[in-house]
Design a protein around this motif. Sequence first.
Motif, short mmCIF file in Angstrom:
data_model
loop_
_atom_site.label_atom_id
_atom_site.label_comp_id
_atom_site.label_asym_id
_atom_site.label_seq_id
_atom_site.Cartn_x
_atom_site.Cartn_y
_atom_site.Cartn_z
N ARG B 3 -6.22 0.77 33.92
CA ARG B 3 -6.43 -0.33 33.16
C ARG B 3 -6.55 0.06 31.42
N GLY B 166 0.08 -9.54 25.72
CA GLY B 166 -0.50 -9.50 27.01
C GLY B 166 -0.70 -8.13 27.72
N ASP B 169 -5.85 -5.27 29.77
CA ASP B 169 -6.55 -5.78 30.99
C ASP B 169 -7.86 -5.90 30.95
N LEU B 193 -6.37 -17.50 27.24
CA LEU B 193 -6.94 -16.10 27.80
C LEU B 193 -7.56 -16.21 29.08
N GLU B 194 -8.55 -17.34 29.12
CA GLU B 194 -9.30 -17.25 30.10
C GLU B 194 -8.46 -17.63 31.56
N ASP B 195 -7.25 -18.13 31.55
CA ASP B 195 -5.99 -18.20 32.76
C ASP B 195 -5.59 -16.96 33.22
N THR B 196 -5.63 -15.97 32.53
CA THR B 196 -5.01 -14.85 33.14
C THR B 196 -6.32 -13.55 33.11
N HIS B 197 -7.53 -13.96 32.59
CA HIS B 197 -8.54 -13.09 32.70
C HIS B 197 -9.84 -13.85 32.95
N ARG B 198 -10.71 -13.24 33.77
CA ARG B 198 -11.95 -13.78 34.12
C ARG B 198 -12.98 -13.49 33.10
N ARG B 215 -8.81 -8.83 33.98
CA ARG B 215 -7.51 -9.30 34.69
C ARG B 215 -8.06 -8.97 36.08
#
Lengths: 215, 215
Positions: B3, B166, B169, B193-198, B215
Amino acid sequence: MTRVRLDLNISLDGYSPAPGDSADNPMGEDWGRVVEAYTATRTMQERVFGDTTGKGTTGVDDRYAARHFEGIGAEIMGAAMFGLHTYPDDPNWKGWWGETPPFGTPVYVLTHTAPRPSIPMNGGTTFHFREGSIRDVPAEATEAAAGQDVRVGGGIGTAREFLLAGLVDELHVAMAPIILGHGNRVWDDLRGLEDTHRVTSEVAESGVIHVTFAR
Amino acid sequence: MTRVRLDLNISLDGYSPAPGDSADNPMGEDWGRVVEAYTATRTMQERVFGDTTGKGTTGVDDRYAARHFEGIGAEIMGAAMFGLHTYPDDPNWKGWWGETPPFGTPVYVLTHTAPRPSIPMNGGTTFHFREGSIRDVPAEATEAAAGQDVRVGGGIGTAREFLLAGLVDELHVAMAPIILGHGNRVWDDLRGLEDTHRVTSEVAESGVIHVTFAR
């Protein structure tokens, strides 16, 4: 002693969402996302949406939501939040909060236009209209609050005026864990706020970060 | 799986401090305040300052500080962080990290000038110089990391290049509870950013808010 309190809902990158341009969703999609966890609390379900069936979350977010309403003896808000700009020339316009506004206290509406007579509403709310220096209004609101606290209700422009003037004793910020990238910048020109206010933070079950600056 | 990880120390209002202009304090006063709680951890005392007497805090901040060093098989940094701009014309300049840099891995230094030969140092660090697309470097670093993670070390310009592309990770942000009002803006153009990463957050004993986008 009366404290002037302010609650803000912002994004992690420090934006208060600007209203959208859709008539269907006047506050904008971003606003909904920023306040989502707050709206889901039992307190907000009861106080704002009138749902008394006990629905809603009861965790950390709800504790702050309840605190928002506790011990408030007077409210201060900007003209836009009252709705003054919607019908500026109609002296009978009572704002968009309905016949029974959720405040239940004297509400001081800041205006740059000629003040109009006060408007008593149902449920203990009376709207007063004040122009002039924002420094004068907290004193009057403090007296009206009779030992309880004064809340600066918003919008963000009014909130920032009070912050920049050093008039806020307790700022609570609920930061949603999202990056908006645009909106109204909340923190500009507030460098050193931690020198005059003690900062504490906690994370809610929802992921919202609650940060409090208290004098 | 390897990562690409990035740790940032920022202020509550989303700034990475810009270096100061004082020779006595090249990183600037704001930098010291933003990293204060991090510097105080036992891990940083040991790893960065070489103090093995067990001094330093051992709470939440220290856990993140330890994580910063764990499982890293390669590092990527900007030319400024290596020190390339200090003596740009001296091919014998080995950067300002000393004879035994704290990395202990291959370090890929991004440069826009003509690449120079790799420099093996003591303690397992080898500096490699790479120009061209930042997209190529993570692949090479990942191979060098041999199953461990790749760390993007900084500075903030390099870090943001990787975020915007992007390529990160896991982003860990340590937000000091202070308002700086100026510096390098960290969050610009990172909407969603919260859409691709928790996102997860926790508050340290020091008041620092640790936010992780994974991610």
